[in-house]
Design an enzyme around this catalytic site. Structure first.
Site, PDB file in Angstrom:
ATOM      1  N   TYR A 138      43.838 -42.961  -6.944  1.00 54.87           N
ATOM      2  CA  TYR A 138      43.320 -41.864  -6.115  1.00 54.87           C
ATOM      3  C   TYR A 138      43.261 -40.538  -6.889  1.00 54.87           C
ATOM      4  CZ  TYR A 138      44.019 -44.934  -2.071  1.00 54.87           C
ATOM      5  OH  TYR A 138      43.969 -45.979  -1.182  1.00 54.87           O
ATOM      6  N   ASP A 221      48.267 -59.409  -3.479  1.00 55.50           N
ATOM      7  CA  ASP A 221      47.499 -60.315  -2.606  1.00 55.50           C
ATOM      8  C   ASP A 221      48.447 -61.226  -1.833  1.00 55.50           C
ATOM      9  OD1 ASP A 221      48.062 -61.184  -5.180  1.00 55.50           O
ATOM     10  OD2 ASP A 221      46.301 -62.456  -5.362  1.00 55.50           O
ATOM     11  N   ASP A 245      48.873 -47.887   0.594  1.00 54.68           N
ATOM     12  CA  ASP A 245      47.955 -47.408   1.628  1.00 54.68           C
ATOM     13  C   ASP A 245      47.529 -48.593   2.500  1.00 54.68           C
ATOM     14  OD1 ASP A 245      46.107 -46.028   3.093  1.00 54.68           O
ATOM     15  OD2 ASP A 245      44.786 -45.532   1.407  1.00 54.68           O
ATOM     16  N   ASP A 249      49.229 -49.892   6.425  1.00 53.20           N
ATOM     17  CA  ASP A 249      48.401 -50.007   7.631  1.00 53.20           C
ATOM     18  C   ASP A 249      48.480 -51.418   8.204  1.00 53.20           C
ATOM     19  OD1 ASP A 249      47.556 -47.397   7.652  1.00 53.20           O
ATOM     20  OD2 ASP A 249      45.457 -47.921   8.017  1.00 53.20           O
TER      21      ASP A 249
END
Ligand code: NAD
Length: 357
Positions: A138, A221, A245, A249
């Protein structure tokens, strides 16, 4: 205990008001709590034409901890990017150097039916994701768009972590695990990415300082799969910005409603910004329907991580659990047909439970 209170927009002021009721009880019980309120986000724009007014930033810098509601709303959607409410949050995180984001995913057994997963998979879930917040793809340079030798347009970003950045987030992970179940799972993609190979080497080296914490490693993964297959296998997960991130969630959905989930963002000396993970919910703002428990639980995190007062944190959490056990439900956590209570009734119930504890 100087606490800056930044209610923000939408349901922000409603839910923060309930957390302030909890603080009042603690103050009456003798904790040296001092609070001051300031605008941020759209409210900052309304007050001072910017999402993070100077005075708000100064207050946050002078405080020991910050309690935030949420920002954003349709009224501000047409503003230029630098004036939009989210810039208030990004700006305060950056100015305060908040590099560690802690997001618990807890599913109280009373709410097991509210999750989309089978109750036996998630009932009693209690895991913590520690996400690095200021580095990774990011923020890595170079980034941008260009035209390649074949004349095709390309977009590119740089995944980048330095050893000191990895070390400091690893330490937060180990310390967090030490205060809980003493198991830390570091998540990376070391089978493919050089950044992740360095991540794994560094976390493994830091582990030598924490012989009492069991460290494991998992590819991202697999971690994404394990979180829905058997989430209760995890105690603390530590990971980089982009993996965190996505995984945080995913983990929040295990717990049913986002109205229940708190978060902490910490700097190097455990000064922190505490906020619910949800947004300003413009669809229910001003209606007294919002669930204040994520904000109240954010306050509990503040006592645990910034004020190092685990007893007060546990007292708040026990009170929240008590009201759930009594059957109180805001609309977001109620099953179809269950009676619901509003924001202030829920806050009052937590206050009553606290006073009995
Ligand atoms: P949201 O989290 O605000 O709402 C998503 C859904 O969850 C809505 O139906 C809402 O009613 C419900 N909800 C959220 N919090 C609730 C609560 N405490 N109790 C009951 N129901 C709740 O996300 P969104 O709708 O995508 O975004 C709305 C605004 O919030 C946007 O302006 C967005 O930019 C902003 N936002 C802010 C933050 C933040 O302040 N940290 C985070 C996410 C979104």
């Amino acid at each position: 205990m100087k606490i800056a209170i930044l209610p923000g927009d939408g349901i922000g002021p409603e839910i923060v008001a309930e957390a302030v009721k909890v603080l009042e009880v603690l103050r009456r019980d003798g904790l040296p709590v001092v609070t001051e309120v300031a605008p941020i986000g759209g409210a900052g724009y309304d007050a001072a034409k910017r999402p993070l007014p100077e005075a708000t930033l100064r207050l946050a810098q002078a405080a020991d901890a910050v309690l935030m509601g949420a920002v954003g709303g349709p009224r501000y959607d047409a503003l230029p990017r630098e004036l939009r409410p989210e810039q208030g949050i990004l700006g305060i995180r950056k100015a305060l150097g908040l590099f560690a984001n802690l997001r618990p995913a807890i599913l109280y057994p009373e709410l097991a039916a509210a999750s989309t997963l089978k109750p036996e998979v998630v009932a009693g879930l209690d895991l913590m994701i520690v996400r690095e917040l200021t580095g990774d793809i990011y923020f890595g340079q170079p980034r941008g768009r260009r035209t390649n030798a074949r004349g095709e347009e390309e977009g590119f970003d740089t995944m980048l972590y330095s050893v000191p950045e990895i070390e400091r987030i690893a330490r937060v992970g180990f310390e967090t695990a030490r205060a809980r179940g003493r198991r830390l799972c570091s998540v990376d993609k070391a089978n493919v990415l050089d950044t992740s190979i360095l991540w794994r080497e560094t976390v493994s080296r830091v582990a030598a300082d924490y012989p009492d914490v069991a460290l494991s490693h998992m590819y991202v993964d697999n971690a994404a799969m394990q979180l829905v297959r058997n989430p209760k296998q995890f105690d603390v997960i530590v990971t980089g910005n982009i993996f965190g991130d996505i995984l945080s969630d995913e983990a929040s959905m295990l717990a049913g409603s986002i109205g229940m989930l708190p978060s902490a963002s910490l700097d190097a000396s455990a000064k922190g910004l505490y906020e619910p993970i949800h947004g300003s919910a413009p669809d229910i703002a001003g209606q007294g329907k919002a669930n204040p428990l994520a904000t109240i639980l954010s306050l509990a995190m503040m006592f645990r991580y910034t004020f190092r007062d685990g007893a007060t944190a546990a007292r708040i959490e026990t009170a929240v659990r008590g009201v759930l056990r009594q059957g109180l439900r805001t609309a977001d956590i109620a099953l179809p047909g269950e009676p619901v209570v509003g924001t202030s009734r829920m806050g009052d119930a937590v206050v009553a439970a606290l006073q009995q504890a």
